[in-house]
Write a protein that holds these residues in place. Structure first.
Motif, PDB file in Angstrom:
ATOM      1  N   ALA A 106      -3.467   7.167  12.131  1.00  0.00           N
ATOM      2  CA  ALA A 106      -4.224   7.074  10.882  1.00  0.00           C
ATOM      3  C   ALA A 106      -3.452   6.292   9.836  1.00  0.00           C
ATOM      4  N   ALA A 107      -2.137   6.501   9.770  1.00  0.00           N
ATOM      5  CA  ALA A 107      -1.310   5.784   8.790  1.00  0.00           C
ATOM      6  C   ALA A 107      -1.297   4.287   9.068  1.00  0.00           C
ATOM      7  N   ILE A 108      -1.184   3.918  10.325  1.00  0.00           N
ATOM      8  CA  ILE A 108      -1.198   2.495  10.686  1.00  0.00           C
ATOM      9  C   ILE A 108      -2.521   1.865  10.255  1.00  0.00           C
ATOM     10  N   PHE A 109      -3.618   2.548  10.519  1.00  0.00           N
ATOM     11  CA  PHE A 109      -4.918   2.034  10.099  1.00  0.00           C
ATOM     12  C   PHE A 109      -4.967   1.836   8.585  1.00  0.00           C
TER      13      PHE A 109
ATOM     14  N   LEU B   9      -7.245  -3.705   8.499  1.00  0.00           N
ATOM     15  CA  LEU B   9      -8.485  -3.055   8.928  1.00  0.00           C
ATOM     16  C   LEU B   9      -9.038  -2.145   7.830  1.00  0.00           C
ATOM     17  N   ALA B  10      -8.155  -1.680   6.943  1.00  0.00           N
ATOM     18  CA  ALA B  10      -8.569  -0.796   5.849  1.00  0.00           C
ATOM     19  C   ALA B  10      -8.483  -1.513   4.505  1.00  0.00           C
ATOM     20  N   SER B  11      -8.678  -2.816   4.514  1.00  0.00           N
ATOM     21  CA  SER B  11      -8.471  -3.613   3.303  1.00  0.00           C
ATOM     22  C   SER B  11      -9.418  -3.261   2.155  1.00  0.00           C
ATOM     23  N   TYR B  12     -10.539  -2.608   2.473  1.00  0.00           N
ATOM     24  CA  TYR B  12     -11.501  -2.248   1.424  1.00  0.00           C
ATOM     25  C   TYR B  12     -11.572  -0.725   1.245  1.00  0.00           C
ATOM     26  N   VAL B  13     -10.512  -0.044   1.669  1.00  0.00           N
ATOM     27  CA  VAL B  13     -10.424   1.413   1.533  1.00  0.00           C
ATOM     28  C   VAL B  13      -9.382   1.726   0.471  1.00  0.00           C
ATOM     29  N   THR B  14      -9.797   2.395  -0.578  1.00  0.00           N
ATOM     30  CA  THR B  14      -8.907   2.699  -1.701  1.00  0.00           C
ATOM     31  C   THR B  14      -9.199   4.081  -2.261  1.00  0.00           C
ATOM     32  N   GLY B  15      -8.154   4.875  -2.456  1.00  0.00           N
ATOM     33  CA  GLY B  15      -8.304   6.190  -3.060  1.00  0.00           C
ATOM     34  C   GLY B  15      -8.861   7.244  -2.125  1.00  0.00           C
ATOM     35  N   HIS B  16      -8.876   6.941  -0.846  1.00  0.00           N
ATOM     36  CA  HIS B  16      -9.498   7.841   0.132  1.00  0.00           C
ATOM     37  C   HIS B  16      -8.440   8.617   0.895  1.00  0.00           C
ATOM     38  N   THR B  17      -8.710   9.897   1.156  1.00  0.00           N
ATOM     39  CA  THR B  17      -7.852  10.703   2.036  1.00  0.00           C
ATOM     40  C   THR B  17      -8.607  10.970   3.325  1.00  0.00           C
TER      41      THR B  17
ATOM     42  N   SER C  35       0.820  -1.207   0.000  1.00  0.00           N
ATOM     43  CA  SER C  35       0.000   0.000   0.000  1.00  0.00           C
ATOM     44  C   SER C  35       0.852   1.254   0.000  1.00  0.00           C
ATOM     45  N   ILE C  36       0.240   2.329  -0.462  1.00  0.00           N
ATOM     46  CA  ILE C  36       0.857   3.654  -0.461  1.00  0.00           C
ATOM     47  C   ILE C  36      -0.006   4.575   0.388  1.00  0.00           C
ATOM     48  N   ILE C  37       0.650   5.416   1.177  1.00  0.00           N
ATOM     49  CA  ILE C  37      -0.052   6.422   1.969  1.00  0.00           C
ATOM     50  C   ILE C  37       0.540   7.778   1.633  1.00  0.00           C
ATOM     51  N   VAL C  38      -0.295   8.665   1.123  1.00  0.00           N
ATOM     52  CA  VAL C  38       0.126  10.003   0.730  1.00  0.00           C
ATOM     53  C   VAL C  38      -0.292  10.991   1.823  1.00  0.00           C
ATOM     54  N   VAL C  39       0.675  11.685   2.394  1.00  0.00           N
ATOM     55  CA  VAL C  39       0.375  12.688   3.417  1.00  0.00           C
ATOM     56  C   VAL C  39       0.171  14.031   2.719  1.00  0.00           C
ATOM     57  N   SER C  40      -1.057  14.518   2.741  1.00  0.00           N
ATOM     58  CA  SER C  40      -1.356  15.800   2.113  1.00  0.00           C
ATOM     59  C   SER C  40      -1.579  16.842   3.205  1.00  0.00           C
ATOM     60  N   SER C  41      -2.701  17.520   3.194  1.00  0.00           N
ATOM     61  CA  SER C  41      -2.998  18.547   4.196  1.00  0.00           C
ATOM     62  C   SER C  41      -4.417  19.037   3.980  1.00  0.00           C
ATOM     63  N   ILE C  42      -5.032  19.546   5.061  1.00  0.00           N
ATOM     64  CA  ILE C  42      -6.341  20.164   4.867  1.00  0.00           C
ATOM     65  C   ILE C  42      -6.217  21.446   4.041  1.00  0.00           C
ATOM     66  N   SER C  43      -4.990  21.937   3.849  1.00  0.00           N
ATOM     67  CA  SER C  43      -4.790  23.082   2.953  1.00  0.00           C
ATOM     68  C   SER C  43      -5.187  22.740   1.523  1.00  0.00           C
ATOM     69  N   GLY C  44      -5.206  21.455   1.212  1.00  0.00           N
ATOM     70  CA  GLY C  44      -5.640  21.029  -0.109  1.00  0.00           C
ATOM     71  C   GLY C  44      -7.145  21.054  -0.283  1.00  0.00           C
TER      72      GLY C  44
ATOM     73  N   ASN D 202      -3.989   5.285  -0.435  1.00  0.00           N
ATOM     74  CA  ASN D 202      -4.825   6.157   0.380  1.00  0.00           C
ATOM     75  C   ASN D 202      -3.983   7.310   0.902  1.00  0.00           C
ATOM     76  N   GLY D 203      -4.611   8.209   1.599  1.00  0.00           N
ATOM     77  CA  GLY D 203      -3.883   9.352   2.127  1.00  0.00           C
ATOM     78  C   GLY D 203      -4.444   9.832   3.438  1.00  0.00           C
ATOM     79  N   LEU D 204      -3.713  10.739   4.059  1.00  0.00           N
ATOM     80  CA  LEU D 204      -4.228  11.412   5.245  1.00  0.00           C
ATOM     81  C   LEU D 204      -3.925  12.898   5.111  1.00  0.00           C
ATOM     82  N   ALA D 205      -4.866  13.709   5.575  1.00  0.00           N
ATOM     83  CA  ALA D 205      -4.751  15.161   5.479  1.00  0.00           C
ATOM     84  C   ALA D 205      -4.690  15.746   6.884  1.00  0.00           C
ATOM     85  N   PRO D 206      -3.488  16.076   7.351  1.00  0.00           N
ATOM     86  CA  PRO D 206      -3.364  16.652   8.687  1.00  0.00           C
ATOM     87  C   PRO D 206      -3.878  18.073   8.746  1.00  0.00           C
ATOM     88  N   GLY D 207      -4.251  18.486   9.955  1.00  0.00           N
ATOM     89  CA  GLY D 207      -4.514  19.883  10.241  1.00  0.00           C
ATOM     90  C   GLY D 207      -3.249  20.504  10.795  1.00  0.00           C
ATOM     91  N   LEU D 208      -3.367  21.283  11.848  1.00  0.00           N
ATOM     92  CA  LEU D 208      -2.205  21.930  12.459  1.00  0.00           C
ATOM     93  C   LEU D 208      -1.471  20.938  13.346  1.00  0.00           C
TER      94      LEU D 208
END
Length: 247
Positions: A222-225, A230-238, A134-143, A179-185
Motif C-alpha cells: 500500500a505504501a509503494i502505491f 499510480l496514486a498521483s491524484y490521491v491526496t489526503g486519503h487514508t 510525498s508523505i505517508i502516515v501509518v495510522s491504524s483502524i483503531s483510529g 496520504n496514509g494507510l491504516a493497518p489492521g492486525l
C-alpha cells in the motif's frame, strides 16, 4: 517490475523503520532501487534483533527519540544533499494494562503517535516541496473505532487520520501529496499481546474476513502505491489495509 513502482535513486526516510511495519516498508522501497534511511530508538543498527522483525541491512540509520520534539528538530538530514522524495511516518507507541488512562501513559503515546507526525512533517516540508515528494502516515483502524483499554492509542490514530487530511490539503500547494494507510492486525512487536496468546489470536483471526493477520509486506504494498505515480491524484486519503477487519 513496472516503471511506476521503480524508485531508483529516490531518497526515502522511514521514521520508525527499524522494525515491524516500518521495516517492511523500508525494504520494499530498497528493493525498488531507493536509497533508504530509517530512524529508530536504539543507539545503533547493531542493537536490533532480527527475531523482533528488524533487518537493517542496506538501510541508513539514525537514533532519534521522536517523542521529544527537540530531538526531531536537531536530527541531521538523512541524506548528505539534504534532499528527500518520500517521508514515511511509521512511528508508534502503545501502553498496555490500562496505562493510557493515566497521564504518563497518555502523554507518551500522544507524543509519539500524533505530535511527532506533525513535527516530522514540519521539519521535512521544504525538502519534500523541492522534489514534489510525498508523505505517508501509518495510522491504524483503531483510529476508526474504540480500542478497549487503549484510549490514547485510539485517539492518536484518529488524530493521525485527521491530520493526514489537513496536511494533504495544506501541502498540496507545495506539490506534496500526503496520504496514509491504516493497518489492521499485523504481527509486530506491538501486537504480541495478541499474537503470542493462542486463544486471543484465534479469536482475532476469526473476526478478519480474510482469516489471516496482515504482514509488513502487505502494508508495504500500500505504501509503494501511495508514493508512486499510480496514486498521483490521491491526496489526503487514508487507505484501510486490514483484510476486512473493520467491515
Amino acid at each position: 517490475m513496472g516503471s511506476d513502482t521503480d524508485f531508483t535513486g529516490k531518497r526515502v526516510l522511514v521514521v520508525g523503520g527499524s522494525s515491524g511495519i516500518g521495516n517492511g516498508i523500508a525494504h520494499a522501497f530498497l528493493e525498488r532501487g531507493a536509497l533508504v534511511h530509517v530512524w529508530g530508538t536504539r543507539d545503533s543498527a547493531a542493537d536490533y534483533d532480527p527475531a523482533d522483525g528488524s533487518d537493517l541491512n542496506g538501510l541508513g540509520y539514525t537514533q532519534v527519540d521522536v517523542g521529544n520534539p527537540e530531538a526531531i528538530a536537531a536530527a541531521p538530514d538523512p541524506f548528505a544533499d539534504g534532499a528527500l522524495d518520500v517521508l514515511v511516518l511509521s512511528q508508534g507507541a502503545v501502553v498496555y494494562r490500562r496505562g493510557e488512562f493515566e497521564r504518563d501513559g497518555w502523554d507518551k503515546v500522544m507524543a509519539v503517535n500524533l505530535d511527532s507526525v506533525m513535527d516530522c512533517a514540519r521539519k521535512f516540508r521544504a525538502a519534500l516541496a523541492a522534489t514534489q515528494g510525498s508523505i505517508i502516515v501509518v495510522s491504524s483502524i483503531s483510529g476508526l473505532k474504540a480500542n478497549i483499554g487503549n484510549p490514547a492509542y485510539a485517539a492518536s490514530k484518529a488524530g493521525a487520520i485527521s491530520l493526514t487530511k489537513t496536511l494533504g490539503q495544506a501541502f498540496a500547494a507545495d506539490g506534496i501529496r500526503v496520504n496514509g494507510l491504516a493497518p489492521g492486525l499485523v504481527d509486530t512487536k506491538l501486537t504480541k499481546v495478541t499474537t503470542q496468546h493462542p486463544d486471543r489470536l484465534a479469536g482475532a483471526i476469526a473476526a478478519i474476513p480474510q482469516r489471516r493477520m496482515g504482514t509488513p509486506a502487505d502494508m508495504a504494498g500500500a505504501a509503494i502505491f501511495l508514493a508512486s505515480p499510480l496514486a498521483s491524484y490521491v491526496t489526503g486519503h487514508t487507505l484501510v489495509v486490514d483484510g476486512g477487519l473493520s467491515l
